[in-house]
Write an enzyme that holds these catalytic residues in place. Sequence first.
Site, short mmCIF file in Angstrom:
data_model
loop_
_atom_site.label_atom_id
_atom_site.label_comp_id
_atom_site.label_asym_id
_atom_site.label_seq_id
_atom_site.Cartn_x
_atom_site.Cartn_y
_atom_site.Cartn_z
CB SER A 48 64.93 0.25 -17.70
OG SER A 48 64.69 -0.92 -18.48
CG ASP A 81 66.54 2.66 -13.73
OD1 ASP A 81 67.07 3.60 -13.13
OD2 ASP A 81 67.15 1.60 -14.04
CG HIS A 179 74.49 1.50 -15.31
ND1 HIS A 179 74.60 2.79 -15.77
CD2 HIS A 179 73.52 1.52 -14.37
CE1 HIS A 179 73.73 3.56 -15.12
NE2 HIS A 179 73.07 2.83 -14.26
N GLY A 211 74.35 1.62 -10.43
CA GLY A 211 75.46 0.69 -10.70
C GLY A 211 75.94 -0.03 -9.45
CB SER A 213 75.17 -5.33 -9.60
OG SER A 213 73.79 -5.39 -9.85
CG ASN A 253 69.19 2.55 -8.90
OD1 ASN A 253 68.56 2.84 -7.88
ND2 ASN A 253 69.07 3.23 -10.02
CB ILE A 254 70.46 -4.08 -7.15
CG1 ILE A 254 71.31 -3.40 -6.06
CG2 ILE A 254 70.98 -5.49 -7.44
CD1 ILE A 254 71.18 -4.01 -4.69
CG ASP A 255 68.85 -4.52 -14.10
OD1 ASP A 255 68.39 -5.68 -13.98
OD2 ASP A 255 68.73 -3.86 -15.15
P1 13P Z 1 73.77 -2.49 -11.95
O1 13P Z 1 74.08 -2.69 -13.40
O2 13P Z 1 75.02 -2.40 -11.14
O3 13P Z 1 72.85 -3.52 -11.42
O4 13P Z 1 73.04 -1.07 -11.81
C1 13P Z 1 71.66 -0.94 -12.06
C2 13P Z 1 71.22 0.47 -12.14
O5 13P Z 1 71.90 1.40 -11.80
C3 13P Z 1 69.85 0.70 -12.65
O6 13P Z 1 69.56 2.06 -12.79
O1 G3H Z 2 70.71 1.23 -15.58
C1 G3H Z 2 70.21 0.44 -16.37
C2 G3H Z 2 69.41 -0.69 -15.85
O2 G3H Z 2 70.24 -1.75 -15.45
C3 G3H Z 2 68.37 -1.08 -16.85
O3 G3H Z 2 68.93 -1.80 -17.90
O4 G3H Z 2 68.07 -0.57 -19.89
O5 G3H Z 2 68.90 -2.92 -20.08
O6 G3H Z 2 66.73 -2.43 -18.92
P1 G3H Z 2 68.10 -1.93 -19.29
ZN ZN Z 3 71.27 3.25 -13.32
#
Ligand code: 13P
Ligand code: G3H
Ligand code: ZN
Length: 316
Positions: A48, A81, A179, A211, A213, A253-255
């Site tokens: 990101s 990202d 997210h 989003g 997760s 996408n998983i963060d």
């Molecule tokens: P989460 O916050 O659900 O992990 O989504 C991550 C995401 O969409 C990154 O682009």
């Molecule tokens: O969609 C956003 C991702 O979870 C990245 O998060 O901008 O805090 O690195 P970030």
């Molecule tokens: Zn995202």
Amino acid sequence: MIVTTAQLFKAAYGKYAIGAYNINNLEQAIGLFNGNIESQAPFIIQISKGARKYAGVRMLEGLIRACEESFPEAVFAVHLDHGDEKTCYDCIDSGFYSSVMIDASHEPFEKNIEITRRVVERAHAKGLVVEAELGMLGGVEEHVKVDEANARLTNPDQAKEFVERTGCDSLACAIGTSHGAFKFSGSQGLHFDVLEEIQKRLPGFPLVMHGSSSVPEEEVARINAAGGNIKGAKGVNEKEFARAALLGVTKVNIDTDGRLVWTRVHREFFRDHPEKFDLREPGEIFKKEYAAFIKHKNEMLGSAGKLAEVRAMIGK
Ligand code: 13P
Ligand code: G3H
Ligand code: ZN
């Protein structure tokens, strides 16, 4: 081996989804590669704008190059990202990324098309592929009337027009997720009806679910039991990934879930060992736990065990 997301999507479309995992540091990178090799899965590393700022652009590139050398078996894409136009150009020109996301979803439809089209032209000229976004990702609140709620989701007719006019290679659709750790309210969930309509209009075209997760209750409970204070957290039901994949979702996408693993490991470690201060000790635990988490996600996404098939497909 670094490949494009388009190559991975070709292998996965309609069958399973590829996990797209955000990384920010060394421990995540090592855990990510280990987890994917152990589960024999192709994957996408996402960086990101925030990660580029935190770790340093060159630092993350160096880290990923070193991982590529240490894990020669790995097949993965390196993806920007949520890029803005300027960051997309920086990544396209770097020669390092294999795909970028231009996120102009906050702009009106025509402006989103105009910006996305420009990025697509620059990216395609250099062999990179582009993910774009249409619709407003965000929580759909139960108190919002249905019409208003639907208005935030991706409009299937517009999705078709958007893809045709921009030439983008994959599309992030708003189908009810948001997210972070606080998704949905009450009984809200994924809008499979919208996804079905998008797939009908764009058959064979890879869709992306941001989003995603799952914010496991047990993980949040452990964090809170170790001194955390995360209330009302909720995520996507990971059992729904398979159904979404059949409907064209090829990248998930998983963060946030990875951040929860980090928080749980470190909170529990320092709660249980208040006398310790060697960062490598919780770091070792985190690398293993993160790898186990990646393996589990790949099972849910259906990408586990697909590495040989993908390698054969790309002729490596
Ligand atoms: P989460 O916050 O659900 O992990 O989504 C991550 C995401 O969409 C990154 O682009
Ligand atoms: O969609 C956003 C991702 O979870 C990245 O998060 O901008 O805090 O690195 P970030
Ligand atoms: Zn995202």
